[in-house]
Design a protein around this motif. Structure first.
Motif, short mmCIF file in Angstrom:
data_model
loop_
_atom_site.label_atom_id
_atom_site.label_comp_id
_atom_site.label_asym_id
_atom_site.label_seq_id
_atom_site.Cartn_x
_atom_site.Cartn_y
_atom_site.Cartn_z
N UNK A 1 0.84 -1.21 0.00
CA UNK A 1 0.00 0.00 0.00
C UNK A 1 0.87 1.26 0.00
N UNK A 2 1.94 1.25 0.79
CA UNK A 2 2.84 2.41 0.84
C UNK A 2 3.50 2.63 -0.52
N UNK A 3 3.95 1.55 -1.16
CA UNK A 3 4.58 1.68 -2.47
C UNK A 3 3.60 2.22 -3.50
N UNK A 4 2.36 1.74 -3.46
CA UNK A 4 1.35 2.25 -4.41
C UNK A 4 1.13 3.74 -4.23
N UNK A 5 1.06 4.18 -2.99
CA UNK A 5 0.87 5.62 -2.76
C UNK A 5 2.07 6.41 -3.26
N UNK A 6 3.27 5.92 -2.97
CA UNK A 6 4.48 6.65 -3.36
C UNK A 6 4.70 6.61 -4.87
N UNK A 7 4.23 5.56 -5.54
CA UNK A 7 4.34 5.47 -6.99
C UNK A 7 3.20 6.20 -7.70
N UNK A 8 2.14 6.54 -6.95
CA UNK A 8 0.96 7.13 -7.58
C UNK A 8 0.16 6.10 -8.36
N UNK A 9 0.14 4.86 -7.87
CA UNK A 9 -0.52 3.76 -8.59
C UNK A 9 -1.84 3.31 -7.98
N UNK A 10 -2.41 4.11 -7.08
CA UNK A 10 -3.74 3.78 -6.58
C UNK A 10 -4.77 4.15 -7.63
N UNK A 11 -5.66 3.20 -8.03
CA UNK A 11 -6.61 3.48 -9.10
C UNK A 11 -7.63 4.55 -8.71
N UNK A 12 -8.16 5.29 -9.68
CA UNK A 12 -9.24 6.25 -9.39
C UNK A 12 -10.44 5.51 -8.80
N UNK A 13 -11.00 6.07 -7.75
CA UNK A 13 -12.16 5.45 -7.12
C UNK A 13 -11.82 4.34 -6.15
N UNK A 14 -10.53 4.10 -5.91
CA UNK A 14 -10.14 3.04 -4.99
C UNK A 14 -10.44 3.45 -3.56
N UNK A 15 -11.12 2.57 -2.81
CA UNK A 15 -11.47 2.85 -1.42
C UNK A 15 -10.41 2.25 -0.50
N UNK A 16 -9.66 3.12 0.17
CA UNK A 16 -8.64 2.65 1.10
C UNK A 16 -9.29 2.09 2.36
N UNK A 17 -8.94 0.88 2.79
CA UNK A 17 -9.52 0.31 4.01
C UNK A 17 -9.31 1.21 5.22
N UNK A 18 -10.18 1.05 6.22
CA UNK A 18 -10.15 1.93 7.40
C UNK A 18 -9.10 1.52 8.42
N UNK A 19 -8.49 0.35 8.29
CA UNK A 19 -7.49 -0.11 9.26
C UNK A 19 -6.32 0.88 9.32
N UNK A 20 -5.75 1.05 10.52
CA UNK A 20 -4.68 2.05 10.70
C UNK A 20 -3.49 1.84 9.76
N UNK A 21 -3.00 0.60 9.57
CA UNK A 21 -1.86 0.44 8.65
C UNK A 21 -2.16 0.87 7.22
N UNK A 22 -3.41 0.72 6.80
CA UNK A 22 -3.77 1.12 5.44
C UNK A 22 -3.95 2.63 5.32
N UNK A 23 -4.33 3.26 6.42
CA UNK A 23 -4.49 4.72 6.41
C UNK A 23 -3.16 5.44 6.54
#
Length: 266
Positions: free
Chosen positions: A214-236
């Motif tokens: 998840x961290x790599x996706x955020x840093x690469x800008x690879x999270x898809x449009x409309x993707x819902x990030x889970x509410x768990x603390x590690x994902x946030x």
């Protein structure tokens, strides 16, 4: 300083050994490239992420998972290498030399880290060729790869502990892989964890592997449009959580591995 020097000398020894056995590096490259091609072209149009079945969207979503899988699967190689040294009596020869006890394991894990970094470079080039792209600045991209390598280095100490705990390199390879498959597949590496069954979803959200992906996706800008990030603390807070997980794993398993080495070599 003597510990650092001894570790670097042994890391150099292991790198020279890898250079003289190039097929080890070659086979280490083939597996992740096969995963990239198979998941991209076989499953790419069938798995929905962020409400889209676009192959390009899935390709960008997938790559962080493939990178993370590559660095963690190097664990088996680290364990097999140390088990091989133990089996051949090389560790006993090292014991007769005036060197720091932890240097043998540190040197091995550092050499594996260099090999993993080279594998990541080749894998990134292959990913670029098939259409993977990043959408952030170079600093964020390098930070993403840094987190992946930190996770891989932490996991290599798990491999070191396994290698010291078994009798043969073959057992170390099997022991190094058998627990990695559930860890990597009960995660967000290949599918959206929101779509997993409830129990598996909670495991995936607190999985250190998922956190780094998840961290790599955020840093690469690879999270898809409309993707819902889970509410768990590690994902946030994936970047912070990834660093914490890796440091904890590194500190815990390095301590156990060095202790096991002293017992095995006593």
């Amino acid at each position: 300083m003597s510990t650092v020097t001894d570790s670097l000398v042994l890391a150099r020894r292991n790198l020279i050994r890898m250079k003289r056995i190039p097929e080890v590096v070659l086979f280490g490259l083939i597996q992740p490239i096969m995963f990239v091609v198979l998941f991209t072209y076989v499953f790419g149009g069938s798995i929905q992420v962020g409400g889209s079945l676009s192959q390009q969207t899935y390709r960008e979503f997938l790559m962080a998972g493939i990178f993370a899988q590559t660095v963690t699967f190097a664990t088996a190689g680290a364990g097999a290498g140390i088990a091989d040294d133990m089996h051949k009596g090389l560790i006993d020869r090292f014991r007769s030399l005036p060197m720091a006890r932890g240097a043998v394991l540190t040197g091995r894990t550092l050499a594996d880290l260099v090999q993993t970094a080279l594998t990541m470079v080749v894998l990134a080039l292959v990913a670029l060729l098939i259409g993977w792209r990043t959408h952030t600045d170079i600093g964020s991209v390098l930070a993403g790869f840094g987190l992946l390598l930190l996770l891989g280095y932490a996991f290599s100490w798990i491999g070191a502990l396994i290698g010291l705990s078994v009798r043969t390199p073959e057992a170390a390879t099997s022991g190094g892989l058998i627990w990695l498959f559930p860890l990597t597949f009960i995660s967000n590496a290949f599918v959206d964890s929101n779509k997993l069954p409830t129990v598996f979803r909670h495991i995936a959200e607190w999985n250190p592997f998922s956190t780094t992906v998840q961290a790599a996706r955020e840093l690469f800008g690879n999270l898809p449009p409309g993707f819902k990030t889970p509410d768990a603390w590690p994902m946030q807070h994936p970047v912070l959580a990834s660093v914490l997980w890796s440091v904890l794993i590194l500190a815990f398993f390095r301590t156990l591995a060095v202790r096991k080495y002293r017992q095995a070599a006593s």
